[in-house]
Structure formats: structure tokens, C-alpha cells
Scaffold this motif. Sequence first.
Motif, PDB file in Angstrom:
ATOM      1  N   GLY A  34       0.804  -1.210   0.000  1.00 58.52           N
ATOM      2  CA  GLY A  34       0.000   0.000   0.000  1.00 58.52           C
ATOM      3  C   GLY A  34       0.835   1.257   0.000  1.00 58.52           C
ATOM      4  N   THR A  35       1.760   1.367   0.905  1.00 55.74           N
ATOM      5  CA  THR A  35       2.617   2.536   1.014  1.00 55.74           C
ATOM      6  C   THR A  35       4.054   2.051   1.090  1.00 55.74           C
ATOM      7  N   PHE A  36       4.906   2.653   0.317  1.00 58.07           N
ATOM      8  CA  PHE A  36       6.313   2.243   0.345  1.00 58.07           C
ATOM      9  C   PHE A  36       7.197   3.444   0.100  1.00 58.07           C
ATOM     10  N   ARG A  37       8.463   3.267   0.382  1.00 54.78           N
ATOM     11  CA  ARG A  37       9.452   4.307   0.153  1.00 54.78           C
ATOM     12  C   ARG A  37      10.668   3.674  -0.511  1.00 54.78           C
ATOM     13  N   ILE A  38      11.159   4.321  -1.527  1.00 56.98           N
ATOM     14  CA  ILE A  38      12.335   3.809  -2.222  1.00 56.98           C
ATOM     15  C   ILE A  38      13.580   4.203  -1.439  1.00 56.98           C
ATOM     16  N   THR A  39      14.423   3.218  -1.200  1.00 59.97           N
ATOM     17  CA  THR A  39      15.714   3.467  -0.576  1.00 59.97           C
ATOM     18  C   THR A  39      16.769   2.835  -1.468  1.00 59.97           C
ATOM     19  N   GLY A  40      17.980   3.249  -1.338  1.00 67.10           N
ATOM     20  CA  GLY A  40      19.045   2.664  -2.141  1.00 67.10           C
ATOM     21  C   GLY A  40      19.321   3.488  -3.385  1.00 67.10           C
ATOM     22  N   ASN A  41      19.924   2.867  -4.368  1.00 62.46           N
ATOM     23  CA  ASN A  41      20.387   3.536  -5.573  1.00 62.46           C
ATOM     24  C   ASN A  41      19.324   3.490  -6.668  1.00 62.46           C
ATOM     25  N   TRP A  42      18.438   4.493  -6.693  1.00 60.69           N
ATOM     26  CA  TRP A  42      17.374   4.507  -7.697  1.00 60.69           C
ATOM     27  C   TRP A  42      17.944   4.692  -9.098  1.00 60.69           C
ATOM     28  N   PHE A  43      19.036   5.421  -9.249  1.00 58.88           N
ATOM     29  CA  PHE A  43      19.646   5.607 -10.572  1.00 58.88           C
ATOM     30  C   PHE A  43      19.981   4.248 -11.191  1.00 58.88           C
ATOM     31  N   HIS A  44      20.633   3.400 -10.424  1.00 58.65           N
ATOM     32  CA  HIS A  44      20.994   2.065 -10.927  1.00 58.65           C
ATOM     33  C   HIS A  44      19.738   1.243 -11.215  1.00 58.65           C
ATOM     34  N   GLN A  45      18.797   1.225 -10.279  1.00 55.25           N
ATOM     35  CA  GLN A  45      17.584   0.427 -10.456  1.00 55.25           C
ATOM     36  C   GLN A  45      16.780   0.899 -11.663  1.00 55.25           C
ATOM     37  N   SER A  46      16.734   2.205 -11.885  1.00 54.69           N
ATOM     38  CA  SER A  46      15.974   2.713 -13.031  1.00 54.69           C
ATOM     39  C   SER A  46      16.598   2.249 -14.345  1.00 54.69           C
ATOM     40  N   LYS A  47      17.930   2.158 -14.381  1.00 53.88           N
ATOM     41  CA  LYS A  47      18.600   1.672 -15.589  1.00 53.88           C
ATOM     42  C   LYS A  47      18.260   0.203 -15.845  1.00 53.88           C
ATOM     43  N   VAL A  48      18.210  -0.586 -14.771  1.00 52.77           N
ATOM     44  CA  VAL A  48      17.847  -2.002 -14.898  1.00 52.77           C
ATOM     45  C   VAL A  48      16.413  -2.131 -15.412  1.00 52.77           C
ATOM     46  N   LEU A  49      15.504  -1.337 -14.846  1.00 52.86           N
ATOM     47  CA  LEU A  49      14.107  -1.376 -15.293  1.00 52.86           C
ATOM     48  C   LEU A  49      13.985  -0.956 -16.750  1.00 52.86           C
ATOM     49  N   LYS A  50      14.737   0.048 -17.143  1.00 50.96           N
ATOM     50  CA  LYS A  50      14.687   0.531 -18.519  1.00 50.96           C
ATOM     51  C   LYS A  50      15.185  -0.535 -19.492  1.00 50.96           C
ATOM     52  N   GLN A  51      16.206  -1.299 -19.081  1.00 52.25           N
ATOM     53  CA  GLN A  51      16.699  -2.391 -19.927  1.00 52.25           C
ATOM     54  C   GLN A  51      15.670  -3.509 -20.020  1.00 52.25           C
ATOM     55  N   LYS A  52      15.033  -3.816 -18.900  1.00 47.91           N
ATOM     56  CA  LYS A  52      14.060  -4.907 -18.867  1.00 47.91           C
ATOM     57  C   LYS A  52      12.770  -4.540 -19.592  1.00 47.91           C
ATOM     58  N   PHE A  53      12.353  -3.291 -19.459  1.00 56.29           N
ATOM     59  CA  PHE A  53      11.122  -2.815 -20.079  1.00 56.29           C
ATOM     60  C   PHE A  53      11.471  -1.655 -20.998  1.00 56.29           C
ATOM     61  N   GLY A  54      11.745  -1.977 -22.252  1.00 53.31           N
ATOM     62  CA  GLY A  54      12.197  -0.992 -23.218  1.00 53.31           C
ATOM     63  C   GLY A  54      11.235   0.161 -23.455  1.00 53.31           C
ATOM     64  N   LEU A  55       9.980   0.011 -23.057  1.00 55.33           N
ATOM     65  CA  LEU A  55       9.002   1.082 -23.225  1.00 55.33           C
ATOM     66  C   LEU A  55       9.217   2.231 -22.249  1.00 55.33           C
ATOM     67  N   LEU A  56       9.935   1.984 -21.162  1.00 55.93           N
ATOM     68  CA  LEU A  56      10.142   3.010 -20.145  1.00 55.93           C
ATOM     69  C   LEU A  56      11.125   4.063 -20.627  1.00 55.93           C
ATOM     70  N   THR A  57      10.795   5.308 -20.349  1.00 56.00           N
ATOM     71  CA  THR A  57      11.668   6.418 -20.718  1.00 56.00           C
ATOM     72  C   THR A  57      12.306   7.003 -19.459  1.00 56.00           C
ATOM     73  N   ASP A  58      13.297   7.866 -19.661  1.00 55.56           N
ATOM     74  CA  ASP A  58      13.902   8.549 -18.516  1.00 55.56           C
ATOM     75  C   ASP A  58      12.854   9.362 -17.763  1.00 55.56           C
ATOM     76  N   GLU A  59      11.929   9.953 -18.491  1.00 52.28           N
ATOM     77  CA  GLU A  59      10.872  10.747 -17.861  1.00 52.28           C
ATOM     78  C   GLU A  59       9.953   9.850 -17.013  1.00 52.28           C
ATOM     79  N   ASP A  60       9.651   8.649 -17.492  1.00 52.78           N
ATOM     80  CA  ASP A  60       8.828   7.707 -16.711  1.00 52.78           C
ATOM     81  C   ASP A  60       9.503   7.362 -15.399  1.00 52.78           C
ATOM     82  N   LEU A  61      10.816   7.264 -15.414  1.00 51.67           N
ATOM     83  CA  LEU A  61      11.583   6.792 -14.259  1.00 51.67           C
ATOM     84  C   LEU A  61      12.129   7.918 -13.387  1.00 51.67           C
ATOM     85  N   LYS A  62      11.785   9.142 -13.728  1.00 56.27           N
ATOM     86  CA  LYS A  62      12.248  10.281 -12.937  1.00 56.27           C
ATOM     87  C   LYS A  62      11.633  10.201 -11.546  1.00 56.27           C
TER      88      LYS A  62
END
Length: 76
Positions: free
Chosen positions: A10-38
Motif C-alpha cells: 500500500g505505502t512504500f518508500r524507495i531506498t538505495g540507488n534509484w539511478f541504478h535500479q531505473s537503468k535495470v528497469l529501462k533495460q528490462k522494459f524498453g518502453l520506459l523512458t527517462d521521464e517515466d523513471l524520474k
Amino acid sequence: MNTAEANTVGTFRITGNWFHQSKVLKQKFGLLTDEDLKFEVGGEQDLLTRICERINKSREEVINIIRKGLPLESTE
């Protein structure tokens, strides 16, 4: 889903290296843009909404995908 599970996703908070995780998500889901992951602190809900809409997955699915690669801290 039981109440404990609902509170966990329900409620969560991101901790850790979001920059790295966003790059992994972008590789896994090619539809994601930098703006989506901001991400801005406190903007987890907006981030989730953008990702859900872009990859056509539920909020719970996206949270579980993110949790696999990045520790998330539940808040109450």
C-alpha cells in the motif's frame, strides 16, 4: 490479499540507488523512458503510476518488480 500484504504494498518508500535500479528497469522494459523513471523524494506514488501505465502492469506487480532489485522500506 490479506491486510498485512495490503499494507506492505500500500505505502512504500524507495531506498538505495534509484539511478541504478531505473537503468535495470529501462533495460528490462524498453518502453520506459527517462521521464517515466524520474524520481523525486516523496514522489513514489507518481513514479508508480507512470511505470504502471507505461508497462501495463498493476501497482502490486510493479512494486514486486522493483523490490526484486531494490530494497523498499514500508511505511505506516
